[in-house]
Design a protein around this motif. Structure first.
Motif, PDB file in Angstrom:
ATOM      1  N   PRO A   1       0.825  -1.216   0.000  1.00 44.14           N
ATOM      2  CA  PRO A   1       0.000   0.000   0.000  1.00 44.14           C
ATOM      3  C   PRO A   1       0.857   1.264   0.000  1.00 44.14           C
ATOM      4  N   GLY A   2       0.377   2.271  -0.709  1.00 44.90           N
ATOM      5  CA  GLY A   2       1.050   3.558  -0.732  1.00 44.90           C
ATOM      6  C   GLY A   2       0.375   4.537   0.210  1.00 44.90           C
ATOM      7  N   SER A   3       0.580   5.816  -0.058  1.00 44.81           N
ATOM      8  CA  SER A   3      -0.012   6.838   0.803  1.00 44.81           C
ATOM      9  C   SER A   3      -1.502   6.946   0.541  1.00 44.81           C
ATOM     10  N   SER A   4      -2.230   7.393   1.553  1.00 44.90           N
ATOM     11  CA  SER A   4      -3.664   7.624   1.403  1.00 44.90           C
ATOM     12  C   SER A   4      -4.062   8.779   2.307  1.00 44.90           C
TER      13      SER A   4
ATOM     14  N   ILE B   1       6.808  39.031  14.551  1.00 45.80           N
ATOM     15  CA  ILE B   1       6.418  38.293  13.353  1.00 45.80           C
ATOM     16  C   ILE B   1       4.920  38.439  13.123  1.00 45.80           C
ATOM     17  N   LEU B   2       4.571  38.810  11.902  1.00 47.59           N
ATOM     18  CA  LEU B   2       3.163  39.005  11.543  1.00 47.59           C
ATOM     19  C   LEU B   2       2.593  37.792  10.808  1.00 47.59           C
ATOM     20  N   ALA B   3       3.413  37.149   9.985  1.00 47.20           N
ATOM     21  CA  ALA B   3       2.912  36.024   9.184  1.00 47.20           C
ATOM     22  C   ALA B   3       4.079  35.229   8.633  1.00 47.20           C
ATOM     23  N   LEU B   4       3.785  33.974   8.302  1.00 49.37           N
ATOM     24  CA  LEU B   4       4.757  33.069   7.702  1.00 49.37           C
ATOM     25  C   LEU B   4       4.124  32.445   6.466  1.00 49.37           C
ATOM     26  N   ARG B   5       4.861  32.513   5.356  1.00 46.52           N
ATOM     27  CA  ARG B   5       4.360  31.940   4.093  1.00 46.52           C
ATOM     28  C   ARG B   5       5.401  30.943   3.580  1.00 46.52           C
ATOM     29  N   LEU B   6       4.912  29.791   3.143  1.00 47.78           N
ATOM     30  CA  LEU B   6       5.833  28.716   2.792  1.00 47.78           C
ATOM     31  C   LEU B   6       5.263  27.898   1.643  1.00 47.78           C
ATOM     32  N   ALA B   7       6.101  27.630   0.643  1.00 48.67           N
ATOM     33  CA  ALA B   7       5.747  26.720  -0.451  1.00 48.67           C
ATOM     34  C   ALA B   7       6.866  25.706  -0.586  1.00 48.67           C
ATOM     35  N   SER B   8       6.532  24.423  -0.428  1.00 46.43           N
ATOM     36  CA  SER B   8       7.553  23.377  -0.407  1.00 46.43           C
ATOM     37  C   SER B   8       7.222  22.264  -1.384  1.00 46.43           C
ATOM     38  N   LEU B   9       8.271  21.740  -2.003  1.00 47.10           N
ATOM     39  CA  LEU B   9       8.193  20.529  -2.798  1.00 47.10           C
ATOM     40  C   LEU B   9       8.979  19.453  -2.078  1.00 47.10           C
ATOM     41  N   ALA B  10       8.360  18.293  -1.896  1.00 41.32           N
ATOM     42  CA  ALA B  10       9.019  17.170  -1.240  1.00 41.32           C
ATOM     43  C   ALA B  10       9.160  16.038  -2.245  1.00 41.32           C
ATOM     44  N   ASN B  11      10.384  15.619  -2.498  1.00 41.21           N
ATOM     45  CA  ASN B  11      10.650  14.518  -3.414  1.00 41.21           C
ATOM     46  C   ASN B  11      10.400  13.205  -2.677  1.00 41.21           C
ATOM     47  N   VAL B  12       9.292  12.533  -2.986  1.00 38.52           N
ATOM     48  CA  VAL B  12       8.948  11.286  -2.300  1.00 38.52           C
ATOM     49  C   VAL B  12       9.395  10.058  -3.075  1.00 38.52           C
ATOM     50  N   GLY B  13      10.120  10.277  -4.179  1.00 41.19           N
ATOM     51  CA  GLY B  13      10.659   9.160  -4.927  1.00 41.19           C
ATOM     52  C   GLY B  13       9.652   8.538  -5.879  1.00 41.19           C
ATOM     53  N   ALA B  14       9.936   7.306  -6.298  1.00 40.06           N
ATOM     54  CA  ALA B  14       9.131   6.650  -7.323  1.00 40.06           C
ATOM     55  C   ALA B  14       7.796   6.138  -6.801  1.00 40.06           C
TER      56      ALA B  14
ATOM     57  N   ALA C   1       5.047   6.815  -3.570  1.00 43.10           N
ATOM     58  CA  ALA C   1       4.687   7.658  -2.422  1.00 43.10           C
ATOM     59  C   ALA C   1       4.269   6.769  -1.261  1.00 43.10           C
ATOM     60  N   THR C   2       5.138   6.627  -0.270  1.00 42.86           N
ATOM     61  CA  THR C   2       4.804   5.815   0.899  1.00 42.86           C
ATOM     62  C   THR C   2       3.939   6.626   1.858  1.00 42.86           C
ATOM     63  N   GLY C   3       3.194   5.910   2.683  1.00 43.24           N
ATOM     64  CA  GLY C   3       2.347   6.598   3.656  1.00 43.24           C
ATOM     65  C   GLY C   3       3.145   7.490   4.570  1.00 43.24           C
ATOM     66  N   ALA C   4       4.249   6.954   5.109  1.00 39.12           N
ATOM     67  CA  ALA C   4       5.076   7.750   6.015  1.00 39.12           C
ATOM     68  C   ALA C   4       5.777   8.875   5.277  1.00 39.12           C
ATOM     69  N   GLY C   5       6.307   8.592   4.085  1.00 44.04           N
ATOM     70  CA  GLY C   5       7.031   9.609   3.340  1.00 44.04           C
ATOM     71  C   GLY C   5       6.195  10.829   3.037  1.00 44.04           C
ATOM     72  N   VAL C   6       4.921  10.614   2.735  1.00 44.60           N
ATOM     73  CA  VAL C   6       4.021  11.733   2.444  1.00 44.60           C
ATOM     74  C   VAL C   6       3.591  12.441   3.722  1.00 44.60           C
ATOM     75  N   ALA C   7       3.162  11.676   4.724  1.00 42.59           N
ATOM     76  CA  ALA C   7       2.667  12.288   5.962  1.00 42.59           C
ATOM     77  C   ALA C   7       3.740  13.116   6.656  1.00 42.59           C
ATOM     78  N   ILE C   8       4.970  12.654   6.611  1.00 46.09           N
ATOM     79  CA  ILE C   8       6.064  13.383   7.259  1.00 46.09           C
ATOM     80  C   ILE C   8       6.190  14.789   6.697  1.00 46.09           C
ATOM     81  N   GLN C   9       6.113  14.908   5.380  1.00 47.69           N
ATOM     82  CA  GLN C   9       6.344  16.214   4.758  1.00 47.69           C
ATOM     83  C   GLN C   9       5.082  17.054   4.627  1.00 47.69           C
ATOM     84  N   LEU C  10       3.934  16.412   4.492  1.00 52.53           N
ATOM     85  CA  LEU C  10       2.701  17.169   4.256  1.00 52.53           C
ATOM     86  C   LEU C  10       1.880  17.390   5.519  1.00 52.53           C
ATOM     87  N   LEU C  11       2.275  16.769   6.641  1.00 49.85           N
ATOM     88  CA  LEU C  11       1.485  16.913   7.859  1.00 49.85           C
ATOM     89  C   LEU C  11       2.345  17.110   9.102  1.00 49.85           C
ATOM     90  N   ILE C  12       3.268  16.192   9.354  1.00 45.52           N
ATOM     91  CA  ILE C  12       4.008  16.226  10.619  1.00 45.52           C
ATOM     92  C   ILE C  12       4.965  17.405  10.669  1.00 45.52           C
TER      93      ILE C  12
END
Length: 777
Positions: free
Chosen positions: A91-94, A322-335, A337-348
């Protein structure tokens, strides 16, 4: 795995708060450890994998006839064989959607590649032979006909129009994405800001490089029809469940046993294709099958960590608030997308992005990108190092641009103790913390005010000197809040505790033993901690710095329940009320009488000659350990060589059970953070997709002489309120703080030299060649 202390370890000097030497070490130092490769079973055979030499290709045909006829070869399995036999994909990410709201996308990952390979090192065929050399020779004789396809390994290339797509459902190679905060409110805050600071930041791809590689020994018992898998993993139960799902077996048919583990660092969480392949072959052959990864295999096929690039912006008013923080990130999850690999970068990671600072207005956009590289997953810190590095680089750059002292800037923006419990803009609640106090202690420990004199000394030797600081927090333990233990007080004078948390070199057996000593008041040699056996018990395992926080809390609660049960049993013996029974120091007594019975004597009077409890405990929420790390570096301007010459840290990890182990975790973690800051980088060639740093000849790991003399202290003044022990996770804190403080120190040295642009654009790893080139402009 079972750990029993040596004799003469009395409770008064072995309980919580004592710097007890690790119980695990005597056996390991004597060469008596039991790692997976130390175990050999009768009729055991060897497994070796054929791996893809291409980053992206169609598998036209696999011809194994010649290889199968070679001496000693027992079986050769391909991806097509597994599909035909009903082996399910991994299973991959969900749970994370694409921008249009459609479900997240990842190519289907098979145990062995079927029809297509998507990264160099992906397993294509499994060869089983009587000896490892025979299996290796036969693997070279397996002929795979590939039709090479266009590939992409760089995130920017992968998201450019017309890039080769890894999955047709994601023509832009965006597996999934998340957005947090308010675009409008953040834009308004930036429009009204006096200062705007912007940085482009890269957290490079890393390899975990555990001392012991992945290893599996799977054996199938014909009589019981059960699989027993001995392996090096942090999560025995998770692996068992994944093997059962893939092979269509009931959970009671599979047992996972874990002995000593030579390092995990998050890389050994969850199942790997090789684990399932070994189990499949063992079942098919009805013989024990062993696979131990070679170091080169680890570099190209084990999960990698980090690999994130971000554009970060900070808005501040005229006073530096500090008034605000703005961030745009790209995470290379490889070939894949594992559940942990995605959750780590997009949530945790986003959970801690605002860190110890009082920021409520955010605009975050995180995207997981598919590329023809090995998948990413957890690596020590798992999302938090990336987030904190970004935040701390922004803080130092804001100080440079506003002219506000960097310590003062942090002081003006800290969350204050009176604000606790504090809900950050991601909805996470910090229960305790006194961040300013921790920083003030660290400033004294590091002799911050004496830096100028030390810098003058460095200058007299032709060296630049820089001073770096990082103030930060992290999230631990919240990936699974429940843990089950068993406690058995046995008639032979032993207290045996089984827990599903796992040892991997962090000394957890010692710490848990100390907690049992606290509860029972018996000598430590009468305590045996057992781990790593799914037939004995199941749980989440060890990851996210949860072993003491959840596992330790469960052990203490289980011990207390065993004592409470003992009081009831003693009351029957005494013919007294249970509430009148007192327990202390291994004896039950009745208040106001001379009635007495020993703990183990009481156990001997039971039908099964033991006092046994099965206890499940749930903690109230995650922990938020925090710290202030300060480092000093010297730079040779002639070569670009950086040396970390001083490192001081104060760390709030709540209550400290074993100071020796805690310092070891903090300092060891810091060395890994320094490694990322100065030397480590997993590189793929952009034109060919081949791994460039696929061996220790090319991948620069930190060495013993990389580490400075650490000055490490702990602040126990704000214990965690979410668990009965008051502890906070510690295993990853050092890694999280080391990267930003060392890079900020190098940036400080450049700034003092008048190289402000170079300080602003500094990227990891700061190798001598990269730094020297940057300094030349």
């Amino acid at each position: 795995m079972s750990i029993t202390p040596a004799a003469d370890l009395q409770p008064t000097r072995f309980g919580s708060g004592q710097a007890v030497r690790r119980l695990e070490d005597d056996a390991l130092l004597a060469g008596a450890g039991q790692f997976t490769d130390d175990v050999t079973q009768p009729e055991q055979v060897a497994l070796f994998f054929v791996r893809s030499p291409y980053p992206h290709a169609r598998i036209v045909a696999v011809d194994s006839a010649a290889a199968l006829a070679m001496p000693g070869v027992l079986k050769i399995v391909t991806g097509a064989d597994l599909v035909a036999d009903g082996v399910k994909p991994i299973p991959g990410s969900s749970g994370f959607p694409r921008a249009d709201g459609s479900p997240g996308v990842s190519p289907v990952r098979r145990v062995l590649a079927h029809e297509r390979v998507r990264f160099v090192g992906e397993a294509v065929a499994a060869v089983v032979a009587l000896t490892l050399q025979q299996a290796r020779d036969a693997a070279e004789a397996v002929m795979v006909d590939y039709d090479e396809l266009p590939m992409v390994v760089d995130m920017n290339d992968a998201t450019a129009p017309g890039a080769p797509a890894l999955a047709p459902e994601a023509p832009d190679n965006i597996a999934c994405e998340t957005r947090y905060g308010s675009v409008e409110a953040t834009a308004a805050a930036f429009a009204g800001a006096r200062h705007v600071v912007a940085l482009d930041i890269v957290n490079q791809r890393l390899h975990a490089l555990s001392l012991e590689p992945r290893s599996v020994l799977a054996a199938f018992d014909k009589t019981s029809q059960r699989l027993t898998i001995r392996m090096s993993t942090q999560m025995p139960t998770g692996v068992r469940n994944s093997v059962c799902d893939a092979l269509g077996m009931a959970q009671e048919q599979v047992r996972v046993v874990v002995g000593d583990v030579g390092g995990g660092f998050g890389m050994k969480t969850g199942v790997y294709p090789e684990d399932i392949a070994a189990a499949y072959c063992a079942r098919a052959l009805e013989r024990p099958v062993k696979w131990v990864a070679e170091r080169s295999e680890e570099f190209i096929s084990a999960y990698h960590g980090r690999d994130v690039q971000s554009h970060a912006e900070l808005a501040l008013d005229e006073n530096g608030k500090i008034l605000a923080l703005r961030l745009a990130s790209l995470a290379n999850v490889g070939a894949y997308a594992t559940g942990a690999g995605v959750a780590i970068q997009l949530l945790i990671g986003p959970w801690v992005q605002t860190s110890v600072y009082d920021i409520q207005t955010i605009d975050f956009h995180f995207s997981a990108v598919l590329t023809n590289t090995a998948p990413t997953s957890a690596y020590r810190g798992a999302g938090r190092p990336e987030a904190i590095f970004t935040m701390e680089r922004l803080m130092d750059e804001a100080a440079r641009q506003t002219g506000i002292d960097r310590v003062e800037l942090r002081r003006r923006n800290f969350i204050q103790p009176a604000q606790m419990p504090y809900k950050n803009p991601m909805g996470q609640v910090y229960d305790t913390g006194n961040f300013e106090s921790v920083m003030d202690q660290a400033l004294v420990l590091a002799d911050w005010k004496g830096f100028d004199a030390r810098a003058a000394g460095s200058a007299s030797r032709g060296l630049l000197r820089g001073l770096g600081i990082a103030t930060f927090l992290e999230w631990t333990g919240g990936n699974a809040l429940e843990e089950t233990v068993t406690v058995a007080v046995q008639a032979d004078g032993m207290i045996e505790v089984f827990t599903a948390v796992n040892a991997m070199g962090q000394g957890i057996a010692t710490t848990l033993t100390q907690l049992v000593v606290d509860a029972f008041g018996v000598p430590a040699e009468q305590v045996r901690v057992v781990m790593g056996d799914t037939d004995r018990g199941n749980g989440f395992g060890s990851a996210g710095s949860r072993s003491l926080f959840t596992g330790g809390s469960a052990v203490r609660a289980g011990a207390d329940k065993a004592i409470a049960l003992g009081k009831q049993l003693a009351a029957r013996e005494f013919e007294a009320a249970a509430e009148d029974v007192i327990y202390a120091g291994g004896d039950f007594t009745v208040a106001g009488t001379d009635l007495r019975i020993g703990l183990f004597d009481l156990a001997a009077r039971q039908g099964d000659r033991q006092i046994f409890v099965d206890s499940t405990t749930k903690v109230a929420g995650p922990t938020w350990p925090n710290g202030c790390h300060i480092s000093e570096v010297e730079i040779d301007p002639q070569t670009g060589q950086v040396a970390v010459v001083a490192y001081a840290s104060v760390n709030d990890v709540g209550r400290v059970v074993n100071p020796l182990i805690v310092r070891g975790q903090l300092d060891g973690g810091a060395v890994q953070g320094i490694g990322q800051a100065l030397c480590e980088r997993m590189v793929y060639d952009r034109e060919t997709g081949q791994p460039v740093t696929g061996s220790l000849m090319d991948y620069a790991a930190p060495r013993a002489d990389t580490a400075p003399d650490f000055r490490t202290e702990m602040d126990e003044s704000t214990p965690c309120l979410n668990n009965p022990l008051g502890v906070k996770g510690v295993g990853e804190l050092g890694t999280i703080g080391a990267g930003p403080t060392v890079v900020n120190a190098v940036a400080d040295a450049l700034g003092r030299r008048g190289l402000a642009d170079q300080a602003r654009t500094l990227q990891m790893p700061i190798s001598p060649a990269r730094l020297w080139s940057s300094m030349q402009g």
